[in-house]
Design a protein around this motif. Structure first.
Motif, short mmCIF file in Angstrom:
data_model
loop_
_atom_site.label_atom_id
_atom_site.label_comp_id
_atom_site.label_asym_id
_atom_site.label_seq_id
_atom_site.Cartn_x
_atom_site.Cartn_y
_atom_site.Cartn_z
N GLU A 1 -6.29 8.65 5.98
CA GLU A 1 -7.65 8.73 5.44
C GLU A 1 -7.77 7.84 4.22
O GLU A 1 -7.00 7.96 3.27
N GLY A 2 -8.70 6.90 4.24
CA GLY A 2 -8.90 6.01 3.11
C GLY A 2 -7.93 4.84 3.07
O GLY A 2 -8.05 3.95 2.22
N VAL A 3 -6.97 4.83 3.98
CA VAL A 3 -5.98 3.75 4.02
C VAL A 3 -6.40 2.68 5.01
O VAL A 3 -6.20 1.48 4.79
N LYS B 1 0.85 -1.21 0.00
CA LYS B 1 0.00 0.00 0.00
C LYS B 1 0.88 1.24 0.00
O LYS B 1 1.61 1.52 0.95
N ASN B 2 0.82 2.01 -1.09
CA ASN B 2 1.58 3.26 -1.16
C ASN B 2 0.91 4.33 -0.31
O ASN B 2 -0.31 4.49 -0.34
N LEU B 3 1.71 5.07 0.43
CA LEU B 3 1.18 6.05 1.37
C LEU B 3 1.52 7.47 0.95
O LEU B 3 2.46 7.71 0.18
N ASP B 4 0.76 8.40 1.48
CA ASP B 4 1.05 9.83 1.31
C ASP B 4 1.62 10.35 2.62
O ASP B 4 1.08 10.08 3.70
N VAL B 5 2.72 11.11 2.51
CA VAL B 5 3.40 11.61 3.70
C VAL B 5 3.64 13.11 3.56
O VAL B 5 4.03 13.60 2.49
N VAL B 6 3.41 13.83 4.66
CA VAL B 6 3.68 15.27 4.74
C VAL B 6 4.66 15.49 5.88
O VAL B 6 4.49 14.94 6.97
N VAL B 7 5.69 16.30 5.63
CA VAL B 7 6.69 16.60 6.66
C VAL B 7 6.67 18.09 6.95
O VAL B 7 6.70 18.91 6.04
N HIS B 8 6.60 18.45 8.23
CA HIS B 8 6.72 19.83 8.66
C HIS B 8 8.08 20.00 9.34
O HIS B 8 8.37 19.33 10.34
N VAL B 9 8.90 20.87 8.79
CA VAL B 9 10.22 21.10 9.37
C VAL B 9 10.62 22.55 9.12
O VAL B 9 10.55 23.05 7.99
N ALA B 10 11.02 23.23 10.19
CA ALA B 10 11.38 24.64 10.08
C ALA B 10 12.85 24.84 9.69
O ALA B 10 13.21 25.84 9.08
N ASP B 11 13.70 23.90 10.06
CA ASP B 11 15.14 24.02 9.80
C ASP B 11 15.38 23.96 8.29
O ASP B 11 15.06 22.97 7.63
N GLU B 12 15.99 25.03 7.75
CA GLU B 12 16.17 25.13 6.30
C GLU B 12 17.12 24.06 5.77
O GLU B 12 16.92 23.53 4.67
N THR B 13 18.17 23.74 6.56
CA THR B 13 19.14 22.74 6.11
C THR B 13 18.48 21.36 6.01
O THR B 13 18.63 20.64 5.02
N VAL B 14 17.72 21.00 7.04
CA VAL B 14 17.02 19.72 7.03
C VAL B 14 16.01 19.68 5.89
O VAL B 14 15.87 18.68 5.18
N HIS B 15 15.29 20.83 5.71
CA HIS B 15 14.31 20.94 4.63
C HIS B 15 14.97 20.67 3.28
O HIS B 15 14.46 19.89 2.46
N ARG B 16 16.12 21.30 3.07
CA ARG B 16 16.83 21.14 1.79
C ARG B 16 17.29 19.70 1.59
O ARG B 16 17.17 19.14 0.50
#
Length: 884
Positions: free
Chosen positions: A812-814, A752-767
């Protein structure tokens, strides 16, 4: 052979014999006497008995030595591993005598020379069994230099050592009390006596004064020896016996009178405080007798039967039958005061377990105190190091209390003592060559000493006699002192200490720099393996079933310093899975790598490529450091972690898009190049522990030449440690692991393929996450992966915290939350029911007291597993309930 030709599964049978024959044929185990600038590294094998069969103790010992030798060869050293066997005097003679008995004859009927000829014939036919078994295990000894403690060269060395020590006054002949085995019919050394705690009795016996008045009561565990008493001793400070000083007592059952003597050796707290003194049958009494000038009366003969000196009533009785007869006679005469149950230490022959008999006998001894002092000093100065250090204290305790070594044995198989007795004048001639006439009276009527030397005498010379001493050979100059001795703690005194003494005395140098003491191999419950308990695991059976590599890796993985190994077939089977994991990884790699790469791995490869090269460098350093310091289990652990988890679980999965060309031909070629180097160097790192499978894969890998034994442990140089790549890849691994954990806790199928959202403020980690977005999607099996600095928590999402990043898995839906809750509750109820039953069992004192320890341990393990499972189900239940 090409990669595509590797069989689907690895089958050790056939492969192992083929490669061992190849190594021998190509002389890959051979050392060079010259060295050609390479550092010398040498080990002498603890010579197994020529009568021996491979057991797990041997398997561990040989595996560890082989690892060191193969490792040092890969490091470029000139390695000499000297193999050989010990003639095992008493054990071998017993084997051949049993054969003669079955034929209806014995050695005395044959005569000495004919008997010795029979032993040599037996050795030729059967003595090579253990050597063949060592080869099955993969031992890379220099077989062209195999030695035997009775071969001509070593026999010459034994004679020279004996004669020189005699001339120096360090070998002498005298009548002393020695340990005698009535079963083996020979003297045995103090350290060949095994002491067991046994339930016996303490007999209190009345010794009347010579005038018939009330005398002394003595306590003894061996009443049969009282027939040879020549005194009763009391402590001069013991006021209880002030009235007895200077008097004589009647020795019960004999009619003899013996004196009461005073000596502070007497322990006033033991028994009655009055000690019977039997100089001919107790080592401490022997010393008392020497101090006080007492007679010695031998009442037990060499067969363990009572002599005529024991009196008409008891002469001819077996010693333990005599004990019963003496007790009965004492009781009948009213001289047995009482009998108490008494637990005491009983000495037995370590070969046949017969109770030893202290025996007054004329024997040959080595005066070891002067030799021991230098051996103590060598360890104290750090010239020879004992690993682990905990054994150093034991070594000092034994060496500081060492007694002269009785080296004569009353058997025929062994090195006959080079001493001759003149029948005309009694002169004793000690010489390397057989004398033709007496040096004192010129008589030719000479008879050689019939005794042979203790087997350990020739073994004590092993580190230098095997290298050609007493000649100053090139081999001796190149490889002495040896680098390390690998052995079990049980022969630290039998052998290690004596090699130190002899090496320092005759070579003026230590025989080895390090002594590595390995632990015991026990069964899975921690019990010592023995045929009588039926828990022996035969290494040859294991090799036949699982392969030598699986056995070797298992033993290495559990060879922690100072800790015994608990071995089971299930553990060996588990490490066979590791061998198969390596095999499958190699098959996969060689489906993509079609040539070798002489140039080093590219420095500008992708993140996963840079990361695995850095982890390879770490594995190489960790393994080398562990092997250099004899932490064998740490070496196996580092390689297991690298191969199974880093190479197979992460890198090969991360590299698949590149290998399949999804990121372009240039990146594909770089990844192929990295993969080739990583697989090649991984095989080299693993080779010392699992030599057969690594050689097999090595020859299938494109671009390799010759044997893996000719490779370099340092590899092609690589890129070294890459901190940046490791930091970036660690972030990817943590995010993917967090997503996989949610998948497991929520019972979401891998497909089952999943959808993932990441919240991260650190610009280096984001990049970093944006750069590795495709890798994360591939490894975590995602439909989408989006990153934002912050935002509202998505609805119906499970969160995993990775550093400062919040990783939301959208559900949701998974998941059908209600159905999943019901499933968890049902499973939780089942687990709690099982746990309740186990808990009640463990709270039952009757069960804990009566059940075998193994059963109790199994129930405790089940309790732990169920408790852990309960906690996980509860956590999953709480997480899902939040969405309902």
């Amino acid at each position: 052979m090409s990669g595509s030709e590797l069989d689907k599964g690895y089958v050790a049978q056939g492969v192992e014999q083929r490669w061992y024959d190849f190594w021998e044929k190509e002389k890959l185990f051979a050392a060079s006497e010259e060295g050609h600038g390479r550092p010398g590294y040498s080990i002498v094998i603890p010579p197994p008995n020529v009568t021996g069969m491979l057991h797990m103790g041997h398997a561990l010992n040989i595996t560890l030595q082989d690892i060191l030798c193969r490792y040092r060869r890969l490091c470029g050293d000139n390695v000499l591993w000297v193999p050989g066997t010990d003639h095992a005097g008493i054990a071998t003679q017993n084997v051949v005598e049993k054969k003669l008995m079955a034929e209806g004859t014995d050695r005395h009927a044959l005569g000495r020379q004919a008997f010795i000829d029979r032993v040599w014939a037996w050795r030729k036919e059967y003595g090579g069994t253990i050597i063949r078994q060592l080869k099955r295990l993969g031992a890379s000894c220099d077989w062209d230099r195999e030695r035997f403690t009775m071969d001509d060269g070593l026999s010459r060395a034994v004679r020279e050592v004996f004669v020189r020590l005699h001339r120096e006054g360090l070998i002498y002949r005298g009548e002393y009390l020695i340990n005698w085995c009535p079963r083996c019919h020979t003297a045995i050394a103090d350290i060949e006596v095994t002491y067991d705690e046994r339930q016996g009795a303490l007999y209190h016996i009345h010794y009347p004064f010579e005038d018939g008045s009330q005398g002394l009561v003595v306590a003894t565990t061996r009443p049969e020896t009282m027939l040879g008493d020549t005194a009763v001793a009391v402590n001069p400070d013991d006021e209880r016996y002030a009235h007895a000083k200077g008097r004589k007592v009647l020795l019960p059952l004999t009619g003899r009178t013996i004196p009461v003597i005073e000596d502070r050796y007497v322990d006033t707290a033991f028994g009655t405080g009055a000690l019977k003194v039997t100089p001919a049958h107790d080592p401490n009494d022997f010393e008392l007798g020497r101090v006080h000038g007492l007679d010695t009366i031998k009442v037990i003969d060499d067969r363990g039967f009572m002599t005529e000196a024991a009196g008409d009533r008891f002469a001819g009785l077996e010693r333990f039958a005599c004990r019963k007869a003496v007790v009965a006679a004492l009781e009948a005469e009213g001289l047995l005061v009482k009998v108490e149950d008494y637990t005491h230490s009983v000495g037995t022959c370590y070969r046949c377990q017969t109770v030893i008999e202290p025996n007054l006998s004329k024997q040959w001894f080595v005066a070891v105190k002067p030799l021991a002092e230098k051996a103590i000093e060598a360890v104290a100065q750090g010239r020879t190091r004992i690993v682990p250090d905990t054994w150093t204290k034991t070594y000092y305790e034994w060496m500081n209390n060492i007694r002269d070594w009785c080296v004569s044995r009353q058997i025929w198989w062994g090195h006959q003592i080079p001493a001759w007795y003149c029948q005309a004048c009694g002169e004793v001639i000690v010489a390397e060559e057989t004398p033709t006439a007496c040096t004192a009276c010129n008589s030719t009527d000479l008879v050689q000493e019939s005794d042979v030397l203790d087997t350990w005498f020739s073994s004590a010379l092993w580190p230098f006699s095997t290298l050609g001493w007493p000649d100053r050979t090139r081999l001796l100059e190149t490889f002495y002192p040896t680098s390390v001795l690998v052995t079990g703690f049980d022969i630290l005194f039998f052998w290690v200490a004596r090699m130190l003494m002899m090496g320092l005395h005759f070579m003026k140098e230590i025989p080895f720099h390090d002594v590595y003491i390995h632990a015991l191999v026990r069964d899975e419950e921690g019990k010592k393996m023995s045929k009588s308990t039926g828990n022996v695991i035969d290494p040859i059976d294991i090799i036949n079933t699982y392969g030598a590599d699986a056995l070797r890796f298992t033993l290495t993985a559990f060879a922690a310093q100072g800790r015994d190994i608990k071995l089971s077939e299930s553990r060996i089977e588990g490490y066979r899975h590791f061998i198969n994991k390596l095999w499958n990884a190699a098959r996969f790699a060689m489906m993509h790598v079609d040539r070798g790469y002489e140039e080093p791995p590219p420095a500008n490869a992708g993140l996963a490529d840079r990361w695995i090269l850095s982890r390879l460098d770490n594995a190489r350093k960790s393994t080398a450091d562990a092997l250099d310091t004899y932490r064998f289990n740490d070496a196996a652990g580092a390689l297991y972690q690298f191969v199974w988890h880093e190479l197979c679980d992460w890198y090969l999965e991360a590299a698949k898009p590149d290998l399949y060309g999804k990121n372009g031909e240039e990146q594909k070629e770089k990844t192929k190049q990295v993969l080739w180097h990583v697989l090649r160097d991984t095989l080299v790192l693993l080779h010392p522990i699992i030599p057969f499978v690594t050689e097999e894969i090595w020859h299938a890998l494109p671009g390799t030449q010759g044997s893996i034994m000719k490779a370099s442990f340092s590899g092609a140089g690589g890129t070294g440690s890459d901190v940046d790549a490791e930091s970036r890849m660690a972030l990817v691994i943590d995010v993917v692991t967090g997503i996989r954990n949610v998948r497991g806790e929520m019972n979401i199928p891998p497909s089952k393929n999943l959808d993932v959202v990441v919240h991260v403020a650190d610009e280096t980690v984001h990049r970093h996450l944006e750069e590795q977005q495709e890798m994360i999607i591939n490894l975590a099996r995602l439909a989408s992966f989006s990153i934002a600095p912050s935002g509202e928590k998505p609805g119906h999402a499970a969160v995993s915290v990775v550093g400062e990043a919040l990783v939301y898995v959208l559900l949701e839906g998974v998941i059908d939350f209600a159905a999943e809750l019901a499933r968890i509750e049902k499973e939780l109820a089942k687990v709690e029911k099982e746990l309740d039953g186990v808990t009640r069992k463990l709270s039952n004192s009757g069960f804990l007291e009566k059940a075998p320890a193994s059963v109790v341990d199994a129930v405790k393990a089940t309790s732990g597993e169920l408790t852990e499972k309960q906690a996980k189900l509860k956590a999953a239940h709480e997480r899902i309930r939040a969405f309902v």
